[in-house]
Scaffold this motif. Sequence first.
Motif, PDB file in Angstrom:
ATOM      1  N   ARG A 136      -2.078  15.422 -98.193  1.00 36.26           N
ATOM      2  CA  ARG A 136      -1.412  14.467 -97.297  1.00 36.26           C
ATOM      3  C   ARG A 136      -1.155  13.140 -98.020  1.00 36.26           C
ATOM      4  NH1 ARG A 136      -0.923  13.539 -91.635  1.00 36.26           N
ATOM      5  NH2 ARG A 136      -2.063  15.452 -91.140  1.00 36.26           N
ATOM      6  N   LEU A 161       1.539  13.431-100.524  1.00 34.06           N
ATOM      7  CA  LEU A 161       2.832  13.415 -99.849  1.00 34.06           C
ATOM      8  C   LEU A 161       3.246  11.980 -99.539  1.00 34.06           C
ATOM      9  CD1 LEU A 161       5.147  14.993 -98.428  1.00 34.06           C
ATOM     10  CD2 LEU A 161       3.708  14.998 -96.375  1.00 34.06           C
ATOM     11  N   ILE A 171       4.823  14.924-104.945  1.00 35.01           N
ATOM     12  CA  ILE A 171       5.136  16.138-104.193  1.00 35.01           C
ATOM     13  C   ILE A 171       4.551  17.393-104.846  1.00 35.01           C
ATOM     14  CG2 ILE A 171       6.980  17.513-103.175  1.00 35.01           C
ATOM     15  CD1 ILE A 171       6.657  14.704-102.008  1.00 35.01           C
ATOM     16  N   SER A 228       0.972  17.617-104.145  1.00 37.84           N
ATOM     17  CA  SER A 228       0.786  17.877-102.721  1.00 37.84           C
ATOM     18  C   SER A 228       0.986  19.354-102.409  1.00 37.84           C
ATOM     19  CB  SER A 228       1.759  17.024-101.901  1.00 37.84           C
ATOM     20  OG  SER A 228       1.609  17.278-100.530  1.00 37.84           O
ATOM     21  N   SER A 281      -1.951  21.684-100.872  1.00 38.89           N
ATOM     22  CA  SER A 281      -1.741  22.239 -99.526  1.00 38.89           C
ATOM     23  C   SER A 281      -1.690  23.758 -99.560  1.00 38.89           C
ATOM     24  CB  SER A 281      -0.468  21.662 -98.898  1.00 38.89           C
ATOM     25  OG  SER A 281       0.653  21.875 -99.720  1.00 38.89           O
ATOM     26  N   ILE A 312       1.831  19.750 -93.897  1.00 40.18           N
ATOM     27  CA  ILE A 312       2.093  19.126 -95.198  1.00 40.18           C
ATOM     28  C   ILE A 312       3.089  19.957 -96.001  1.00 40.18           C
ATOM     29  CG2 ILE A 312       1.010  18.351 -97.343  1.00 40.18           C
ATOM     30  CD1 ILE A 312      -1.616  18.089 -95.615  1.00 40.18           C
ATOM     31  N   SER A 338       6.574  19.320 -94.662  1.00 33.55           N
ATOM     32  CA  SER A 338       7.092  18.011 -95.081  1.00 33.55           C
ATOM     33  C   SER A 338       7.464  18.002 -96.556  1.00 33.55           C
ATOM     34  CB  SER A 338       6.048  16.928 -94.796  1.00 33.55           C
ATOM     35  OG  SER A 338       5.789  16.822 -93.418  1.00 33.55           O
ATOM     36  N   SER A 339       6.644  18.643 -97.383  1.00 32.90           N
ATOM     37  CA  SER A 339       6.952  18.731 -98.816  1.00 32.90           C
ATOM     38  C   SER A 339       8.223  19.532 -99.040  1.00 32.90           C
ATOM     39  CB  SER A 339       5.786  19.384 -99.566  1.00 32.90           C
ATOM     40  OG  SER A 339       4.603  18.625 -99.442  1.00 32.90           O
ATOM     41  N   ASN A 396      11.267  17.446 -98.547  1.00 34.02           N
ATOM     42  CA  ASN A 396      11.504  16.566 -99.701  1.00 34.02           C
ATOM     43  C   ASN A 396      12.127  17.310-100.873  1.00 34.02           C
ATOM     44  OD1 ASN A 396      10.258  13.625 -99.488  1.00 34.02           O
ATOM     45  ND2 ASN A 396       8.944  14.984 -98.304  1.00 34.02           N
TER      46      ASN A 396
END
Length: 271
Positions: free
Chosen positions: A112, A115, A120, A123, A127, A149, A152-153, A156
């Motif tokens: 997290r 992130l 990234i 992360s 994760s 997570i 969200s990654s 990105n």
Amino acid sequence: LLRVNALSSSQWINLKACAGCIKQPGSHQEFIGRCKKIWVSSFLSILVYGLFFAAPVLADTLDEWRKKVAVTRELAENDAQGAYREAKLLQVAIPPQAAATDKVLILNLLARLELYLALIERSVQHSDEAKSIAKQNNDHSGQVEADLIIASSAINQGRLEDMIAATQDGMDLLVDFEREDLRSEMMFHAAMMYLRFGHFDEAVTVAMQSLDIANNSTNPLAIAHAEHGVAVAFQQSGLYAQANEHFQYMQKAAQQSHALEDARRVPQEEP
């Protein structure tokens, strides 16, 4: 924990005598023999006292470690850099008796924070590892947070299929789910996923469902996530007055959550 001050006064006298006996007449062998006896006796005393005092500390280590992880998680929302430094130290210091859920906890915290700090690749690594361990141990909370997570990654990195898969997996795990904050955050991500693909009705539906659930809880962070989802859904639908109203509700809930976090970090006086 090796309590040097636990040596008896007689042993300290012997140690001093050993240091001074080199000046006294006598054989070299006698000097070596006396030193060996004194140091063996002193070492055993140190070892016994060390084990005695270490036992209660080790028993408390895991609880203290978990408390530090919780405090660092709260710090993450206000000072990601500082929290990341703490999280890396906590990963190194994870107690040997830690459960698989504890390992998932610290991996998700690292992921997290990475992130938040736009690290990234790290992360994703943490994760993915957290999700793998969580699935093996039926840790639904760990899986849901890892899915959040991962989703969200993926956004990105432009990996929309992975974002959809992680969001759907996390939503599927919310049946009989106990973590109100993670439930609300997961549903917020689901609402945002619908908005990205232009499904406004579905986004509003999920956001409103999340708000209904959150309002039946006493968790201000869960309410803040839910209000955020509703506000963005209304905003994207062109309903700006309603969006502004829910943004204000979100701000109020977030302030309440921060106030509770600050109160928990204040050391409590002993009665």
